[in-house]
Design an enzyme around this catalytic site. Sequence first.
Site, PDB file in Angstrom:
ATOM      1  N   HIS A   1      -2.110 -32.910  18.749  1.00 61.13           N
ATOM      2  CA  HIS A   1      -0.774 -33.592  19.251  1.00 61.13           C
ATOM      3  C   HIS A   1       0.133 -32.699  19.506  1.00 61.13           C
ATOM      4  CE1 HIS A   1      -2.870 -37.344  17.997  1.00 61.13           C
ATOM      5  NE2 HIS A   1      -3.273 -36.586  17.079  1.00 61.13           N
TER       6      HIS A   1
ATOM      7  N   LYS B   1       0.818  -1.069  -0.031  1.00 58.06           N
ATOM      8  CA  LYS B   1      -0.019   0.096  -0.063  1.00 58.06           C
ATOM      9  C   LYS B   1       1.068   1.282   0.108  1.00 58.06           C
ATOM     10  CE  LYS B   1      -3.517   2.179   2.900  1.00 58.06           C
ATOM     11  NZ  LYS B   1      -4.247   1.955   4.064  1.00 58.06           N
TER      12      LYS B   1
ATOM     13  N   GLY C   1      -4.543  -2.280   5.247  1.00 61.58           N
ATOM     14  CA  GLY C   1      -3.759  -3.462   4.775  1.00 61.58           C
ATOM     15  C   GLY C   1      -4.344  -4.836   5.058  1.00 61.58           C
ATOM     16  N   ARG C   2      -4.572  -4.910   6.367  1.00 62.10           N
ATOM     17  CA  ARG C   2      -5.186  -5.954   6.583  1.00 62.10           C
ATOM     18  C   ARG C   2      -6.682  -6.395   6.140  1.00 62.10           C
ATOM     19  NH1 ARG C   2      -3.772  -2.631  10.678  1.00 62.10           N
ATOM     20  NH2 ARG C   2      -5.395  -1.847  12.014  1.00 62.10           N
TER      21      ARG C   2
ATOM     22  N   LYS D   1      10.537   0.094  13.380  1.00 55.61           N
ATOM     23  CA  LYS D   1      11.021   0.334  12.146  1.00 55.61           C
ATOM     24  C   LYS D   1      11.834   1.383  12.053  1.00 55.61           C
ATOM     25  CE  LYS D   1       6.644  -1.258   9.856  1.00 55.61           C
ATOM     26  NZ  LYS D   1       5.559  -0.730   8.703  1.00 55.61           N
TER      27      LYS D   1
ATOM     28  N   GLU E   1      -3.471  -6.306  15.274  1.00 54.31           N
ATOM     29  CA  GLU E   1      -3.149  -5.253  14.896  1.00 54.31           C
ATOM     30  C   GLU E   1      -4.234  -4.226  15.010  1.00 54.31           C
ATOM     31  OE1 GLU E   1      -1.697  -4.227  10.567  1.00 54.31           O
ATOM     32  OE2 GLU E   1       0.281  -4.501  11.642  1.00 54.31           O
TER      33      GLU E   1
ATOM     34  N   GLU F   1      10.908  -4.408   3.998  1.00 61.44           N
ATOM     35  CA  GLU F   1      10.960  -5.585   3.640  1.00 61.44           C
ATOM     36  C   GLU F   1      10.686  -6.021   2.051  1.00 61.44           C
ATOM     37  OE1 GLU F   1       9.323  -4.787   6.161  1.00 61.44           O
ATOM     38  OE2 GLU F   1       9.855  -5.978   7.954  1.00 61.44           O
TER      39      GLU F   1
HETATM   40  O1  F6P Z   1       3.735  -2.951   9.550  1.00 65.96           O
HETATM   41  C1  F6P Z   1       2.322  -2.643   9.295  1.00 65.96           C
HETATM   42  C2  F6P Z   1       2.022  -2.510   8.075  1.00 65.96           C
HETATM   43  O2  F6P Z   1       1.778  -1.308   7.737  1.00 65.96           O
HETATM   44  C3  F6P Z   1       0.642  -3.348   8.176  1.00 65.96           C
HETATM   45  O3  F6P Z   1      -0.491  -2.650   8.541  1.00 65.96           O
HETATM   46  C4  F6P Z   1       0.560  -3.821   6.631  1.00 65.96           C
HETATM   47  O4  F6P Z   1      -0.381  -4.645   6.403  1.00 65.96           O
HETATM   48  C5  F6P Z   1       1.934  -4.059   6.347  1.00 65.96           C
HETATM   49  O5  F6P Z   1       2.714  -3.425   7.085  1.00 65.96           O
HETATM   50  C6  F6P Z   1       2.705  -3.758   4.821  1.00 65.96           C
HETATM   51  O6  F6P Z   1       2.329  -2.445   4.352  1.00 65.96           O
HETATM   52  P1  F6P Z   1       2.458  -2.126   3.106  1.00 65.96           P
HETATM   53  O7  F6P Z   1       1.455  -2.605   2.322  1.00 65.96           O
HETATM   54  O8  F6P Z   1       2.303  -0.815   2.919  1.00 65.96           O
HETATM   55  O9  F6P Z   1       3.781  -2.681   2.377  1.00 65.96           O
END
Ligand code: F6P
Length: 532
Positions: free
Chosen positions: A378, A201, A261-262, A495, A347, A207
């Site tokens: 198990h 987003k 995002g979620r 972060k 979250e 990452e």
């Molecule tokens: O670390 C939190 C967050 O912003 C989440 O809410 C989100 O789903 C994820 O990082 C990834 O964010 P993006 O889609 O902006 O890469």
Amino acid sequence: MANHVWQDLESHHDQHADDLMTDLFASNPDRAKHYRIQLGPMLLDYSKNRINNETLDLLGRLACASSLKTSREAMFAGDLINNSEHRPALHTLLRTDSEHIPPQLSNEAAEVDAARGQIRRIAKQINERSWLGAIGQPITDIVHVGIGGSHLGPRMIDEALSFKRKSPVHIHYVANVDGHHLDDVLGTLNPGTTLVIVVSKSFSTMETKLNAESARHWLLSEIQEMDLDKHQIAITSNVQAAQRFGITPDNILPMWDWVGGRYSLWSAVGLPIAISNGADAFDELLDGANQMDQHFATAPWPKNMPLMMAMLGVWNHNFLGAETSAVLPYDHRLRLLPAHLQQLDMESNGKSVTREGSSVTTSTGPIIWGGEGTNGEHAFHQLIHQGTRLIPVDFILPLNADHEMPEHHHQLVSSCLSQSQALMQGQPAAQIDAEPQVVAHMVMPGNRPSNTLMIDRLTPSTLGMLVALYEHKVFCQAMIWKINPFDQWGVRLGKEIGAEIYDHLVHGTTLSSADPSTRALIQHFQNINGSV
Ligand code: F6P
């Protein structure tokens, strides 16, 4: 008013703290008939909770006394209910039907519609093998790069639905910045037949940026820069950043700041779902979620399924003191559901200030965890059955299997049903026939609550209903706790510190904020690794 009901619930709990569910069933043999909600192919049985009619009445009054009704209307209408980010939370608009589009949201609905067209077109091209890579060959593999909501939701749905998958392409999901994963995935693929889909987003997540850069570098080991358009797609709300990264505008699908995002798997983020399972399946998923939305928007207490699950969760967490809640799908295809719900819930409701910014006065957000049945039996069920903690469970059970091995399915169903019965009934010492010194170890306390969600069959539509059910449950609980479920400020600090440590390790910049413990750990890393 809400405070009074809260106190009434506390007194009610004190009065009934020792009630046994087995006694409640004995005194009301129809309990299972009454404590259930059926919505089309989905049945919620909540009879194995430590509740009676008075509990339900009080929980209904608590829901009424909160801002739930007006907040629910505000959410569907597109009001700025995400108040700390001044945004609406419009995931429901992503799956609504033309009849239910609020007139003030017609522009947004048109954008959603256009994005659905893009999803359909791309999925078709890839599946019909007419999306060709630089070497003139169809795409065989997709590397999906994204993390958090840009990974868990689409991957969970894709894997749940792609049993006996029809798509000719294989999707590899990479989230972690740990190079072991990307290296492992890319090592088996051919850049000339691989498409990289970057989902972010913000298009600024460390990452995703690094994985996308490394994947791009890998693509360029075999193809020309001018051919990258055949190998890269972005799904983002930060179009400029995606373009700067080198993705052509035609290959950029939208996300909007009014979808968290979620909650985004219903948007273009669902592209891999449409590729693996077909665009029709994606539409069915949205229709199922919309069915749950309409139910949530209109069904009264105590027949409103998300609201009931929310209030039972509040009862278990705030009054019975359950600190965690387990989600146990008895279906291998749903094995990633607990991880998705963990992000969705934790979250969203991992907050300790109210919407107005003052400290909350009650506990919020239980820890959500779980895993697929029967494997968990198990591994960790021992603690749920005999440990000192109370852990309410949601058992999720699709009733029809899509394989031809009925013996397996009947064992699976029996196992699921046995677990909730054992949790409730337990086993007293008097019923145990064993050596006296072992009996105490074998006693099962019982009286441990659970919900059972039965689904006629796992389909795109029922899966859409299921995920939307949990989204609305989380929303209702946030309204009871008076918190904002749509922001996530708590993920920022780590972060920022991570960026500072990275600069120190890689560029030798001064560490200004590090504490002595962290400094010592950094030093140890440098002693072992030398300078990087
Ligand atoms: O670390 C939190 C967050 O912003 C989440 O809410 C989100 O789903 C994820 O990082 C990834 O964010 P993006 O889609 O902006 O890469």
